[in-house]
Scaffold this active site. Structure first.
Site, PDB file in Angstrom:
ATOM      1  N   CYS A 176      -0.440   4.095   2.240  1.00 55.84           N
ATOM      2  CA  CYS A 176      -0.192   3.854   3.664  1.00 55.84           C
ATOM      3  C   CYS A 176       1.264   4.118   4.044  1.00 55.84           C
ATOM      4  CB  CYS A 176      -0.512   2.403   4.020  1.00 55.84           C
ATOM      5  SG  CYS A 176      -2.116   1.800   3.499  1.00 55.84           S
ATOM      6  N   ASP A 177       2.204   3.706   3.204  1.00 53.01           N
ATOM      7  CA  ASP A 177       3.592   3.591   3.650  1.00 53.01           C
ATOM      8  C   ASP A 177       4.614   4.434   2.901  1.00 53.01           C
ATOM      9  OD1 ASP A 177       2.756   1.750   5.548  1.00 53.01           O
ATOM     10  OD2 ASP A 177       3.068   0.027   4.219  1.00 53.01           O
TER      11      ASP A 177
ATOM     12  N   CYS B 173       0.835  -1.200   0.000  1.00 49.20           N
ATOM     13  CA  CYS B 173       0.000   0.000   0.000  1.00 49.20           C
ATOM     14  C   CYS B 173       0.871   1.252   0.000  1.00 49.20           C
ATOM     15  CB  CYS B 173      -0.920   0.000   1.218  1.00 49.20           C
ATOM     16  SG  CYS B 173      -1.953   1.471   1.338  1.00 49.20           S
TER      17      CYS B 173
END
Length: 314
Positions: free
Chosen positions: A138-139, A135
């Site tokens: 997300c990261d 993701c």
């Protein structure tokens, strides 16, 4: 005597827990069935930065989910840890069969989630959250000014690579073919981006490193040559993102609710499926963004719609 719940929620990820919270607060008799740990994919995420209202100084997926679980239980959600083996959804009273028991309800929320299709390399599971991610949204922040590698060649892989290029100093797309499958307009953006490079006809065979990801072996499928990629000495690590698709946890519902060709369940804006009394929330449904915040919103909408239906507002 068997209990007939107002709503049974299948899955205790962010969608299921949010649905439980909203249903419980509405004084609906609510049961959440989850076979594993609460949280789904987010439970194994070491650090979260983009969930509204989280702890700014640092939040893990596990800590965020723990608070969600506590909230749902505070408002009276019953819990069962068991594996669902069969669902009967055609009648007014739905039947949920598990390995130990049967449960009954007029309303069911399917919140079973989805999981990232693994890259398929050796040691992959050992580095999830320690260099391996699925993701970018997300990261990406965790790899600012680092090198990252993206596995895949479709729309999402190239789009995520472009997104990562805003953070990483270099992004290399590793693709098993000699051309991308992404839409031409997306390809053009990638080829024009000076921070994006390509490793064609290649697959990641193995990854390693002491505590975090710092090396990998990449095989060229045409020549058979294996290249060992080692992290820059000053960095000590690099990122490896897999974007070769996700797999919905929907096998149990095939032939029972409408799905697309990939197995994602069709739901309208109020999370209704094509079966009366059956709702879908979170990553298992067709949607454009699979994130904790959208999963939680789905769960809230589904539970609220059920409460309105039971109260006679619809």
């Amino acid at each position: 005597m068997e209990k007939n719940y107002d709503v049974i929620i299948l899955g205790a990820g962010p969608a299921g827990l949010a649905a439980g919270l909203y249903a419980g607060r509405s004084r609906l008799s609510t049961l959440i069935i989850e076979k594993g740990q609460d949280g789904g994919q987010i439970a194994i995420t070491d650090e979260i930065e983009n969930y509204p209202g989280q702890r700014v100084e640092g939040e893990s997926g596990a800590s965020l989910v723990a608070r969600m679980t506590e909230q749902a239980e505070k408002f009276g959600c019953e819990r069962v840890a068991d594996t669902v083996t069969e669902v009967l959804l055609d009648e007014e009273i739905k039947v949920i069969k598990t390995s130990k028991e049967e449960y009954y309800s007029k309303n069911v929320i399917i919140a079973t989630g989805a999981y990232a299709r693994p890259i398929g390399c050796k040691n992959e599971a050992n580095y999830i959250g320690r260099g391996v991610s699925y993701c970018a949204t997300c990261d990406a922040n965790f790899f600012e000014d680092f090198e990252v590698y993206v596995v895949g060649g479709g729309d999402s892989a190239v789009e995520e690579a472009l997104y990562l290029s805003k953070f990483a100093r270099k992004v290399t797309i590793i693709h098993r073919r000699d051309e991308l499958r992404a839409a031409k307009s997306i390809q053009e953006k990638a080829f024009a981006n000076p921070k994006v490079a390509f490793m064609w006809d290649s697959v990641v065979e193995e990854i390693g490193g002491e505590d975090i990801l710092s090396e990998m072996k990449v095989k060229n499928l045409k020549t058979g040559e294996v290249t060992t990629v080692v992290a820059d000495e000053e960095d000590g690590m690099f990122g490896l993102f897999g974007f070769i698709g996700t797999i919905p946890n929907s096998d149990l519902f095939k032939g029972k609710v409408a799905m697309d060709e990939r197995g994602y369940i069709v739901g309208d804006e109020n999370m209704n499926t094509d079966v009366e009394g059956v709702f879908v929330a979170g990553d298992v449904r067709i949607k454009s963004l699979r994130q904790v915040v959208t999963a939680a919103a789905d769960g809230a909408i589904a539970a609220t719609w059920i409460e309105r239906k039971i109260s006679g507002y619809l």
